[in-house]
Design a protein around this motif. Sequence first.
Motif: not given
Length: 370
Positions: A342-359
């Motif tokens: 979960a900690e990888k989703f803290g902060g401000m980023y681009d939408i692609t970060h969500v998909g990349k991190t989940l993958i």
Amino acid sequence: MSLKSKHIRLWVIIFLVIATIASAQSDAKPKNIILLIGDGMGVAHVTAAKLVYGSLNLERFKIMGMHITGSANDYVTDSAAAGTALATGFTTNNDVVGLDREGKPLKNIMEYAKDAGKRTGIAVTSILPHATPAAFSSHHKARYEYDTITAKQVEFGLDIMIGGGLNNYYPKSFRGSRRRDERHLLNELRDKMSVVTSYKALSQLKRVRNLAAILDGGHLPHATKRDYTLGDLTDKAIELLNVKDQGFVLMVEGSQIDLAAHDNDMDRVLAETLDFDKAVKSALDFAEKDGNTLVVVTSDHETGGLTLPMGSMENGKIVKPVFSSDNHTAAMVPTFAFGPGAEKFGGMYDITHVGKTLIELVKNNEQPCN
Ligand SMILES: [Zn+2]
């Protein structure tokens, strides 16, 4: 060896073992992932639901982020490009699902999940070939070519599909059909998996391996006109998916927050956001008990340019909400996360970060990420 140096060696070994366990835990990948997408759900939509309903399950999260949603070719994204970013970790042009800007297929999280031996599912309140679910189960150049996307989804082979859109499955000659060809995709689907077409039949099912529950001709009824919630659909999807040691990946979409905001209908925005929050409850309740499930709640873009200039904190009333648009806007949207990673989703980023991190959290270690 002296007693003292033996002691030192023992302590060094104990320290190394603890350090190894700790680092393994911080890199630990969750067994299951539940991604919930509130389509069109911006910060004002969440604010409004919080003010009117008092408390939300969204408040149970401790880790939050914000993301920019623009697509490869537009300041304001559509649901196809944003869905692709969430499903694959790459931007693409508006109108495109699951392909890059050159038209090359982008491997999505469900394909990575299958490679990792996980079960896969979606539960949405739109028609199944709508842009967001399509991005998680097909690759196609034009989001509104539902005939082709529906056929591609049948071939794609998710384990569990729950949503609307029966009329996209019946041949053109059938009454109510939205198809322009004579393919009977419902029969094709029946060759591959169990099929039900009512919530009652879905709720009575036990232990089916593969299932399509297509519960309406078009989108599912509005949240206030159904006798079941997206939370009920999420509970069922989790129950049917959670039967394998390798785990599962489930995508849940509150599809109609967006539709209500396009219509600038505040009451419906509230009802659909509350319905979505019930799905958040289902996912979090399961994850808390399971202990090895990552829950990520996010949105694909803001819809309606919603602002809340007047209201009452005491009465939980929103007075004259203002929609500045009947379309999407570029305003950032929130992400909430709970569980391993979960900690990888803290902060401000681009939408692609969500998909990349989940993958990254789903894929087998030896697989390169596109
Ligand atoms: Zn959308």
